[in-house]
Scaffold this motif. Sequence first.
Motif, PDB file in Angstrom:
ATOM      1  N   LEU A   1      26.827  43.287  42.310  1.00  0.00           N
ATOM      2  CA  LEU A   1      28.089  42.543  42.324  1.00  0.00           C
ATOM      3  C   LEU A   1      27.875  41.039  42.181  1.00  0.00           C
ATOM      4  N   ALA A   2      26.756  40.533  42.646  1.00  0.00           N
ATOM      5  CA  ALA A   2      26.527  39.090  42.629  1.00  0.00           C
ATOM      6  C   ALA A   2      26.083  38.587  41.262  1.00  0.00           C
ATOM      7  N   VAL A   3      25.362  39.392  40.508  1.00  0.00           N
ATOM      8  CA  VAL A   3      24.839  38.928  39.216  1.00  0.00           C
ATOM      9  C   VAL A   3      25.957  38.552  38.245  1.00  0.00           C
ATOM     10  N   PRO A   4      26.981  39.405  38.008  1.00  0.00           N
ATOM     11  CA  PRO A   4      28.042  38.980  37.078  1.00  0.00           C
ATOM     12  C   PRO A   4      28.801  37.741  37.554  1.00  0.00           C
ATOM     13  N   ALA A   5      28.998  37.625  38.868  1.00  0.00           N
ATOM     14  CA  ALA A   5      29.698  36.446  39.386  1.00  0.00           C
ATOM     15  C   ALA A   5      28.872  35.190  39.143  1.00  0.00           C
ATOM     16  N   GLY A   6      27.573  35.285  39.331  1.00  0.00           N
ATOM     17  CA  GLY A   6      26.701  34.138  39.085  1.00  0.00           C
ATOM     18  C   GLY A   6      26.662  33.767  37.613  1.00  0.00           C
ATOM     19  N   LEU A   7      26.604  34.770  36.752  1.00  0.00           N
ATOM     20  CA  LEU A   7      26.607  34.496  35.311  1.00  0.00           C
ATOM     21  C   LEU A   7      27.919  33.866  34.875  1.00  0.00           C
TER      22      LEU A   7
ATOM     23  N   ALA B   1      30.280  26.577  34.050  1.00  0.00           N
ATOM     24  CA  ALA B   1      29.717  25.238  34.250  1.00  0.00           C
ATOM     25  C   ALA B   1      29.167  24.686  32.939  1.00  0.00           C
ATOM     26  N   LEU B   2      28.485  25.532  32.168  1.00  0.00           N
ATOM     27  CA  LEU B   2      27.983  25.081  30.869  1.00  0.00           C
ATOM     28  C   LEU B   2      29.121  24.733  29.919  1.00  0.00           C
TER      29      LEU B   2
END
Length: 63
Positions: free
Chosen positions: A12-18, A24-25
């Motif tokens: 669950l955390a990986v897609p949110a971080g991406l 941000a980019l």
Amino acid sequence: MIRRILLILLVLAVPAGLASASQALADSADPAMGHQPPVLVKLSPVPESAAEKQGQEAQEDAA
């Protein structure tokens, strides 16, 4: 059991971080634009069928 919970949290955390990194980019790469007027598009009228055109041309020729 703890491994499953950690795996679920990681999944669950990986897609949110991406998503946040991508946003941000995008924010840093493209400066904010001011208000832009909306784009207006004029649509052409519906074309007449060939039969209607022939009928109109026949009426014009008869007149």
